[in-house]
Design an enzyme around this catalytic site. Structure first.
Site, PDB file in Angstrom:
ATOM      1  N   ARG B 133       0.816  -1.210   0.000  1.00 13.07           N
ATOM      2  CA  ARG B 133       0.000   0.000   0.000  1.00 13.07           C
ATOM      3  C   ARG B 133       0.852   1.264   0.000  1.00 13.07           C
ATOM      4  NH1 ARG B 133      -3.478  -3.769   2.940  1.00 13.07           N
ATOM      5  NH2 ARG B 133      -2.242  -3.325   4.800  1.00 13.07           N
ATOM      6  N   GLU B 170       4.497 -10.808  15.063  1.00 14.30           N
ATOM      7  CA  GLU B 170       3.930 -11.375  16.277  1.00 14.30           C
ATOM      8  C   GLU B 170       4.498 -12.790  16.479  1.00 14.30           C
ATOM      9  OE1 GLU B 170      -0.489 -11.581  18.354  1.00 14.30           O
ATOM     10  OE2 GLU B 170      -0.317 -11.608  16.179  1.00 14.30           O
TER      11      GLU B 170
END
Lengths: 183, 246
Positions: B133, B170
């Site tokens: 993006r 994560e």
């Protein structure tokens, strides 16, 4: 018109010389057309966009659909300049909202292209933008997606065409505009 | 299209323009170069912005100072064009979807204009955009300010010789890559992405560019998730955002 190379525009040669060909990427035998070197030259990049904008600005285009990921580089500047919406067409599972998908063939197996529902409306006049057309499979999937929601695909626009792969014939009769050929 | 507008969560850190004279502010710091109100929930500011603008405008007329608390009127429209999708990519995550911003031609144009206005006189020669993006917002900015655009990509996408930088996820790690030779020592860069969350990707991008001698002037994102404190991972590099989603 059938959508031809922008003949003899002096800016084209400047763009062509900036494209870097990387042999054997992603695998042996493929001469990869690297447009990142065009992006490093502000004039060449601007000329690339200008050539497309000049072609499309008076054609009532309401949607520029860009194919992930290099279509995201060329599509938005064109969309902004001509006042059209930009619609990203993405690999599976990237778009967060409700999507429709279209499958297309790879050399081995299939892949999918997705679009958000509601991004494009019936009656929208659309361009499909990618950096390069090879076999035309991805562009064909893009055209299908747009037509399924009732948009009219006016043209496909690519910086580079590999004409030997005959992708132009896979565009469901839609015209192709490209700037540089590589044989 | 019916733009699905889901207001950003209201920030409790909203502060309206103070009614005290701005002379006090001016004694404590140098006039800001360009400072838009960032780090605030612009959804809540949208409701108050006209009142804020009026109060700040009268204060600034008295003291002739740049008002920092007046939000650029374009920001509210940009904020309201962002769609929030709950539970994507997994339960509990409120995903900030900028694709609806891209469908709003004014909002998209304004987004780019806000960044261009900020950076055009700062001698920026490189706009680095983080895949994917960042590829949407970076190039229009680069084109407008006359800078190169350098894509920073996931592994194995760039065809030429690359340098890479690892960063934590994560679970596990990922890498971000850049072409060797794309940038030169001494160049001044901004790094663009649509959103900063934990700051891991941007921090890796900063490290990559610094390794080749580039000065990162600022990181610029459309959206910040301030509770994730991504800003803290950026070290000395300042962060500029248009919309803060608390």
């Amino acid at each position: 018109m059938s959508g031809n190379k922008e003949e003899e525009d002096p800016r084209i040669n400047g763009i062509k010389t900036k494209i870097r060909v990387v042999p054997d990427f992603p695998k042996k035998g493929i001469m990869f057309q690297d447009i990142t070197t065009v992006l490093l030259d502000p004039k060449a990049f601007k000329d690339t966009i200008d050539l497309f904008v000049e072609r499309y600005r008076d054609k009532n285009i309401s949607v520029v659909a860009g194919i992930e990921a290099r279509g995201f580089i060329f599509g938005p500047p064109i969309a902004l300049a001509i006042g059209a919406k930009f619609v990203p067409l993405r690999k599976p599972k990237k778009l967060p909202g409700e999507t429709i998908f279209e499958e297309y063939e790879l050399e081995y197996g299939n892949d999918r292209l997705e679009m958000h529902i509601g991004a494009v409306e019936a009656g929208d006049r659309a361009l499909v933008v990618d950096d390069l057309i090879a076999t035309g499979g991805t562009l064909c999937a893009a055209i299908n997606l747009l037509e399924r929601v009732g948009a009219e695909v006016v043209e496909c626009a690519c910086v580079i065409e590999l004409p030997d792969l005959k992708g132009r014939q896979r565009l469901k009769g839609k015209p192709l505009c490209m700037l540089v050929e590589y044989r | 299209m019916q733009t699905i507008i889901s207001p950003l969560l209201v920030s409790h850190r909203l502060s309206l323009a103070p009614s005290v004279p701005r002379l006090l502010n001016n004694h404590h710091r140098a006039p800001p170069s360009i400072r838009l109100s960032s780090h605030r929930s612009t959804n809540s500011l949208r409701l108050f912005s006209s009142a804020v603008a009026a109060a700040a405008a009268s204060a600034s007329r008295d003291s002739e100072m740049a008002t920092e608390d007046v939000q650029d009127p374009r920001i509210a429209k940009i904020a309201s064009s962002i769609r929030v999708i709950p539970d994507f990519p997994k339960p509990g995550i409120m995903f900030q979807d900028i694709t609806t911003l891209l469908l709003d031609t004014e909002a998209f144009k304004d987004t780019i204009a806000l960044f261009v206005e900020r950076y055009k006189d700062k001698d920026i020669s490189v706009v680095a955009g983080v895949e994917a993006r960042g590829f949407i917002f970076g190039p229009p900015i680069a084109l407008a300010i006359g800078a190169k655009f350098v894509p920073m990509r996931k592994p194995k996408k760039l065809p030429g010789k690359v340098i890479s930088e690892e960063y934590s996820l994560e679970y596990g790690t990922d890498k971000i890559e850049m072409h060797v030779g794309a940038v030169e020592p001494g160049e001044r860069a901004i790094i663009i992405d649509d959103l900063i969350a934990t700051g891991g990707t941007l921090a890796a991008a900063i490290r990559l560019l610094e390794r080749v001698g580039v000065k990162i002037v600022e990181c610029a994102c459309v959206i910040e998730l301030p509770e994730l404190k991504g800003k803290d991972k950026l070290g000395e590099t300042p962060l500029f955002v248009l919309v803060s989603s608390a």
